[in-house]
Motif scaffolding. Sequence first.
Motif, PDB file in Angstrom:
ATOM      1  N   ALA A  18       0.831  -1.211   0.000  1.00 42.07           N
ATOM      2  CA  ALA A  18       0.000   0.000   0.000  1.00 42.07           C
ATOM      3  C   ALA A  18       0.860   1.254   0.000  1.00 42.07           C
ATOM      4  O   ALA A  18       0.542   2.243  -0.678  1.00 42.07           O
ATOM      5  N   LYS A  19       1.945   1.238   0.741  1.00 35.84           N
ATOM      6  CA  LYS A  19       2.856   2.386   0.761  1.00 35.84           C
ATOM      7  C   LYS A  19       3.616   2.499  -0.558  1.00 35.84           C
ATOM      8  O   LYS A  19       3.843   3.600  -1.066  1.00 35.84           O
ATOM      9  N   ASP A  20       3.989   1.353  -1.120  1.00 39.74           N
ATOM     10  CA  ASP A  20       4.753   1.345  -2.363  1.00 39.74           C
ATOM     11  C   ASP A  20       3.920   1.808  -3.555  1.00 39.74           C
ATOM     12  O   ASP A  20       4.465   2.238  -4.577  1.00 39.74           O
ATOM     13  N   LEU A  21       2.604   1.730  -3.442  1.00 41.55           N
ATOM     14  CA  LEU A  21       1.729   2.194  -4.526  1.00 41.55           C
ATOM     15  C   LEU A  21       1.664   3.713  -4.606  1.00 41.55           C
ATOM     16  O   LEU A  21       1.313   4.269  -5.646  1.00 41.55           O
ATOM     17  N   LEU A  22       1.997   4.398  -3.521  1.00 46.18           N
ATOM     18  CA  LEU A  22       1.950   5.858  -3.524  1.00 46.18           C
ATOM     19  C   LEU A  22       2.929   6.408  -4.557  1.00 46.18           C
ATOM     20  O   LEU A  22       4.108   6.070  -4.548  1.00 46.18           O
ATOM     21  N   GLY A  23       2.412   7.221  -5.449  1.00 45.87           N
ATOM     22  CA  GLY A  23       3.236   7.777  -6.524  1.00 45.87           C
ATOM     23  C   GLY A  23       3.115   7.039  -7.840  1.00 45.87           C
ATOM     24  O   GLY A  23       3.514   7.568  -8.887  1.00 45.87           O
ATOM     25  N   LYS A  24       2.539   5.828  -7.830  1.00 44.25           N
ATOM     26  CA  LYS A  24       2.349   5.089  -9.078  1.00 44.25           C
ATOM     27  C   LYS A  24       1.166   5.682  -9.856  1.00 44.25           C
ATOM     28  O   LYS A  24       0.257   6.277  -9.286  1.00 44.25           O
ATOM     29  N   MET A  25       1.189   5.482 -11.160  1.00 44.67           N
ATOM     30  CA  MET A  25       0.197   6.085 -12.049  1.00 44.67           C
ATOM     31  C   MET A  25      -0.983   5.142 -12.333  1.00 44.67           C
ATOM     32  O   MET A  25      -0.783   4.006 -12.786  1.00 44.67           O
ATOM     33  N   THR A 165       2.718   9.605   5.383  1.00 45.44           N
ATOM     34  CA  THR A 165       2.047   9.659   6.677  1.00 45.44           C
ATOM     35  C   THR A 165       1.173   8.423   6.846  1.00 45.44           C
ATOM     36  O   THR A 165       0.523   7.978   5.900  1.00 45.44           O
ATOM     37  N   THR A 166       1.154   7.871   8.055  1.00 45.80           N
ATOM     38  CA  THR A 166       0.349   6.691   8.377  1.00 45.80           C
ATOM     39  C   THR A 166      -0.686   7.052   9.436  1.00 45.80           C
ATOM     40  O   THR A 166      -0.354   7.670  10.448  1.00 45.80           O
ATOM     41  N   VAL A 174     -15.011   2.185  13.963  1.00 46.59           N
ATOM     42  CA  VAL A 174     -13.895   2.372  14.893  1.00 46.59           C
ATOM     43  C   VAL A 174     -14.022   1.475  16.116  1.00 46.59           C
ATOM     44  O   VAL A 174     -13.055   1.288  16.868  1.00 46.59           O
ATOM     45  N   LYS A 175     -15.212   0.890  16.329  1.00 44.72           N
ATOM     46  CA  LYS A 175     -15.394  -0.011  17.466  1.00 44.72           C
ATOM     47  C   LYS A 175     -14.967  -1.441  17.142  1.00 44.72           C
ATOM     48  O   LYS A 175     -14.899  -2.289  18.023  1.00 44.72           O
ATOM     49  N   GLY A 176     -14.694  -1.697  15.859  1.00 45.91           N
ATOM     50  CA  GLY A 176     -14.212  -3.015  15.470  1.00 45.91           C
ATOM     51  C   GLY A 176     -12.810  -3.251  15.998  1.00 45.91           C
ATOM     52  O   GLY A 176     -12.081  -2.312  16.327  1.00 45.91           O
ATOM     53  N   ALA A 177     -12.412  -4.502  16.057  1.00 43.07           N
ATOM     54  CA  ALA A 177     -11.104  -4.858  16.614  1.00 43.07           C
ATOM     55  C   ALA A 177      -9.961  -4.125  15.925  1.00 43.07           C
ATOM     56  O   ALA A 177      -8.961  -3.782  16.558  1.00 43.07           O
ATOM     57  N   ASN A 178     -10.104  -3.884  14.629  1.00 44.30           N
ATOM     58  CA  ASN A 178      -9.047  -3.223  13.855  1.00 44.30           C
ATOM     59  C   ASN A 178      -9.465  -1.835  13.364  1.00 44.30           C
ATOM     60  O   ASN A 178      -8.853  -1.288  12.462  1.00 44.30           O
ATOM     61  N   GLY A 179     -10.502  -1.278  13.988  1.00 45.42           N
ATOM     62  CA  GLY A 179     -11.044  -0.005  13.537  1.00 45.42           C
ATOM     63  C   GLY A 179     -10.061   1.144  13.587  1.00 45.42           C
ATOM     64  O   GLY A 179     -10.139   2.072  12.778  1.00 45.42           O
ATOM     65  N   LEU A 180      -9.136   1.099  14.518  1.00 46.87           N
ATOM     66  CA  LEU A 180      -8.168   2.186  14.661  1.00 46.87           C
ATOM     67  C   LEU A 180      -6.755   1.769  14.257  1.00 46.87           C
ATOM     68  O   LEU A 180      -5.793   2.497  14.512  1.00 46.87           O
ATOM     69  N   SER A 181      -6.632   0.618  13.623  1.00 49.87           N
ATOM     70  CA  SER A 181      -5.305   0.150  13.193  1.00 49.87           C
ATOM     71  C   SER A 181      -4.709   1.103  12.164  1.00 49.87           C
ATOM     72  O   SER A 181      -5.429   1.619  11.299  1.00 49.87           O
ATOM     73  N   PRO A 182      -3.407   1.357  12.222  1.00 47.24           N
ATOM     74  CA  PRO A 182      -2.760   2.309  11.303  1.00 47.24           C
ATOM     75  C   PRO A 182      -2.529   1.712   9.913  1.00 47.24           C
ATOM     76  O   PRO A 182      -1.438   1.253   9.593  1.00 47.24           O
ATOM     77  N   ARG A 183      -3.556   1.751   9.077  1.00 46.86           N
ATOM     78  CA  ARG A 183      -3.478   1.099   7.770  1.00 46.86           C
ATOM     79  C   ARG A 183      -3.872   2.018   6.621  1.00 46.86           C
ATOM     80  O   ARG A 183      -4.219   1.561   5.535  1.00 46.86           O
ATOM     81  N   ARG A 184      -3.821   3.324   6.871  1.00 42.98           N
ATOM     82  CA  ARG A 184      -4.051   4.319   5.819  1.00 42.98           C
ATOM     83  C   ARG A 184      -2.732   5.052   5.598  1.00 42.98           C
ATOM     84  O   ARG A 184      -2.054   5.448   6.547  1.00 42.98           O
ATOM     85  N   PHE A 185      -2.391   5.237   4.323  1.00 40.95           N
ATOM     86  CA  PHE A 185      -1.096   5.842   3.982  1.00 40.95           C
ATOM     87  C   PHE A 185      -1.311   6.930   2.939  1.00 40.95           C
ATOM     88  O   PHE A 185      -2.084   6.748   2.003  1.00 40.95           O
ATOM     89  N   TYR A 186      -0.625   8.047   3.108  1.00 40.26           N
ATOM     90  CA  TYR A 186      -0.767   9.100   2.102  1.00 40.26           C
ATOM     91  C   TYR A 186       0.493   9.928   1.965  1.00 40.26           C
ATOM     92  O   TYR A 186       1.352   9.934   2.854  1.00 40.26           O
ATOM     93  N   VAL A 187       0.597  10.590   0.808  1.00 40.88           N
ATOM     94  CA  VAL A 187       1.722  11.473   0.520  1.00 40.88           C
ATOM     95  C   VAL A 187       1.526  12.751   1.331  1.00 40.88           C
ATOM     96  O   VAL A 187       0.580  13.507   1.079  1.00 40.88           O
ATOM     97  N   LYS A 188       2.378  12.968   2.286  1.00 40.24           N
ATOM     98  CA  LYS A 188       2.221  14.120   3.178  1.00 40.24           C
ATOM     99  C   LYS A 188       2.240  15.422   2.383  1.00 40.24           C
ATOM    100  O   LYS A 188       3.137  15.675   1.585  1.00 40.24           O
ATOM    101  N   GLY A 189       1.206  16.234   2.592  1.00 37.24           N
ATOM    102  CA  GLY A 189       1.127  17.542   1.948  1.00 37.24           C
ATOM    103  C   GLY A 189       0.455  17.564   0.597  1.00 37.24           C
ATOM    104  O   GLY A 189       0.198  18.650   0.058  1.00 37.24           O
ATOM    105  N   ASN A 190       0.143  16.392   0.039  1.00 38.60           N
ATOM    106  CA  ASN A 190      -0.487  16.412  -1.283  1.00 38.60           C
ATOM    107  C   ASN A 190      -1.925  16.925  -1.184  1.00 38.60           C
ATOM    108  O   ASN A 190      -2.711  16.433  -0.367  1.00 38.60           O
ATOM    109  N   PRO A 191      -2.281  17.911  -2.006  1.00 37.19           N
ATOM    110  CA  PRO A 191      -3.612  18.534  -1.914  1.00 37.19           C
ATOM    111  C   PRO A 191      -4.767  17.589  -2.233  1.00 37.19           C
ATOM    112  O   PRO A 191      -5.906  17.875  -1.875  1.00 37.19           O
TER     113      PRO A 191
END
Length: 210
Positions: A18-25, A165-166, A174-191
């Motif tokens: 998921a992190k490696d996909l950031l920046g791919k077209m 950023t993660t 968010v009440k699920g067992a993995n609801g708050l797990s850090p699994r979202r990734f983004y290019v910091k500062g991208n509009p």
Amino acid sequence: MLTKYQQFFTGRPTTEIAKDLLGKMVKYQDGDEIVGGYIVETEAYLGEKDSASHAFNGRRTGYSESLYGMPGNIYLYQIRGHYCFDIVVQDAEEPQGILLRGIEPAIDVKKMTENRHMTGVNITNGPGKLVQALGIHSRDLDGQPMETSQLTVDLQDFKIPREITTTARVGVNVKGANGLSPRRFYVKGNPYVSNIKKRDMDTANHGWKE
């Protein structure tokens, strides 16, 4: 034997892919027209043991069957009237996926703007928005291998994020067992990251390395 393309989407943790996909077209071809943009935001879903996954606890329906397919296949699903683009990762029968949440328009931005009837970052700063901007309005591509599909991720055409950023994922229980797990990734500062505040935008370089 997996192709080199398929190998990108398996053999390592889904969060890493998921992190490696950031920046791919991402590209979508409809007839002679091609539209596309650079991936700026992803979310990882880790299959049967992930409370936010469509395959949680082994749930398997005709609707989500594509999640159990080959790495690099398309999983197109609909939620609240919007279509979302998920990439199947890991080996067949291991239902893990990566949701694309935001892309930065780069190919025929005019057409993408027309598809969305919007301008600015609202063209593609959300999972349903980016699919609409690409011109996709059905699940016809669901289950197809991206390697030979009209909808694909070009692994050779990419930008490099300056910083990733993660955070927790958006819109999951968010009440699920993995609801708050850090699994979202983004290019910091991208509009084009969903829900980014103006003060956090890098308006000069959009978070890419020069």
